[in-house]
Write an enzyme that holds these catalytic residues in place. Structure first.
Site, mmCIF file in Angstrom:
data_model
loop_
_atom_site.group_PDB
_atom_site.id
_atom_site.type_symbol
_atom_site.label_atom_id
_atom_site.label_comp_id
_atom_site.label_asym_id
_atom_site.label_seq_id
_atom_site.Cartn_x
_atom_site.Cartn_y
_atom_site.Cartn_z
ATOM 1 C CG ASP A 121 -21.815 17.386 -5.879
ATOM 2 O OD1 ASP A 121 -21.300 18.244 -5.150
ATOM 3 O OD2 ASP A 121 -21.309 17.020 -6.946
ATOM 4 C CB CYS A 168 -2.708 17.149 11.339
ATOM 5 S SG CYS A 168 -2.292 16.383 9.750
ATOM 6 C CB CYS A 212 -4.653 18.460 3.598
ATOM 7 S SG CYS A 212 -5.387 19.476 4.903
#
Length: 377
Positions: free
Chosen positions: A134, A191, A194
């Site tokens: 990260d 889709c 989101c």
């Protein structure tokens, strides 16, 4: 050593140390990601938390001498609490995002990567490895996508067929010539859920994020939150899961594979009012083990105040008045004044009027005036 056979041994070993998925890719430059990062920078979409040097984010050879492969790992985390606590009148609660529910994932993944490094170097002592999680230079998502862990979704998360997007990612650059795995084809198709439901419109288009608008980023800032975002925060204290919870690929995905990732409900969904007065030591003891504490208590407290305004929690008025008049931090005092205005009532009105006469800070005074305007409309 037969590198093909050794790759299989690494895969098998990874399963024994709590790695849920592993993939391999070359150490070549991530050209597509480089172009995306250049566009992001040109539009000022970056958060400011990331490595500023784009080349370091996409070129493994700048991070290690003569890299030949990268190992990507994924560890699945829960999407539901086994023990649930309820937010109710007088006992309103905030919420940390799912990625901050258990023990800080940076520590979890670093431990697993360290074990993997030791396994590799025990068999090939001359092997060179460099691991990161990260906060490292490389873009985890780009590595995972090319290593076949999952595809890069329109929500800017890696989506795996097995665990959805509820996975932590880490990677290891190595000097070994592991055969790369095949990248996974995009399955988002038409889709667009989101993108459509993002609270602040931070998902500009599929796969591109304006981090400056992202609620997850906004919850981590330390200053006054711009007013147009305050009501978008809801009861979020850290992070945002909206673009994950609406994803069809995440439907029914809930894995409890690792004990250290199980949430303590009182930490993951804490009572809001006690947060207003929590001391540094208590904050560190209670929230220190989770990743959502990394910016300290101030953003969490500011967000808790905004959450109380979201609930219009009249039972919190006395506490908010105390914060507005006694807290030494202008951001906290000002946000409390704004929240009192949103909650309203005679007690709030009187307190705001008095505070306006006493407050000297040039940033807090406009917040008191906003609070008054809400009630006096």
């Amino acid at each position: 050593m037969d590198i093909v056979q050794f790759k299989q041994e690494v895969i098998e070993y990874s399963k024994t140390i709590g790695i849920d998925k592993i993939g391999f890719t070359s150490a070549s430059t991530f050209d597509e990601m480089k172009n995306r990062l250049i566009r992001q920078q040109a539009h000022h979409y970056q958060s400011g938390f990331e490595e500023p040097d784009i080349e370091k984010r996409v070129n493994p050879s700048l991070l290690m001498d003569k890299p030949r492969s990268i190992i990507s790992i994924a560890v699945a985390y829960p999407s539901k609490m086994k023990v649930r606590v309820v937010s109710k009148r007088g006992e309103r609660r905030g919420i940390f995002c799912r990625a901050s529910w258990g023990k800080d994932y940076h520590h979890i993944l670093r431990e697993r990567l360290q074990k993997l490094e030791e396994f590799i170097q025990a068999r090939i002592p001359e092997a060179i490895c460099k691991s990161m999680v990260d906060t490292g230079e490389l873009v985890d998502r780009a590595v995972a996508q090319r290593a076949g862990i999952g595809w890069s979704g329109k929500n800017c998360s890696i989506i795996t067929p097995e665990f959805g997007s509820y996975v932590y990612l880490g990677e290891m650059i190595t000097s070994l010539p592991f055969e790369p795995d095949e990248p996974m084809e995009d399955r988002c198709g038409s889709c667009n859920k989101c993108v459509d439901v993002c609270p602040t419109g931070a998902l500009i288009q599929g796969g591109q994020l304006d981090a400056q608008k992202c609620v997850a980023f906004l919850t981590q800032t330390k200053g006054f939150l711009a007013e147009q975002y305050r009501e978008k925060l809801g009861n979020r204290l850290y992070g945002c899961d909206t673009c994950q919870t609406v994803c069809p690929e995440n439907k029914g995905k809930d894995f409890h594979l690792h004990k250290e990732m199980e949430p303590d409900p009182e930490v993951a969904k804490p009572l809001l009012r006690p947060l207003l007065f929590i001391g540094n030591r208590e904050f560190k003891e209670k929230f220190g083990p989770v990743s959502g504490s990394w910016r300290g208590k101030k953003p969490i407290q500011r967000n808790a105040i905004i959450a109380l305004a979201h609930y219009k929690d009249e039972t919190a008025v006395d506490d908010l008045i105390k914060v507005m008049t006694e807290d030494p931090r202008p951001v906290i005092r000002g946000t409390a004044a704004w929240a009192l205005g949103k909650i309203g009532g005679e007690e709030s009105l009187a307190a705001l009027k008095q505070a306006l006469q006493q407050e000297k800070d040039g940033e807090v005074i406009p917040e008191i005036e906003k609070g008054l305007s809400f009630i006096e409309q």
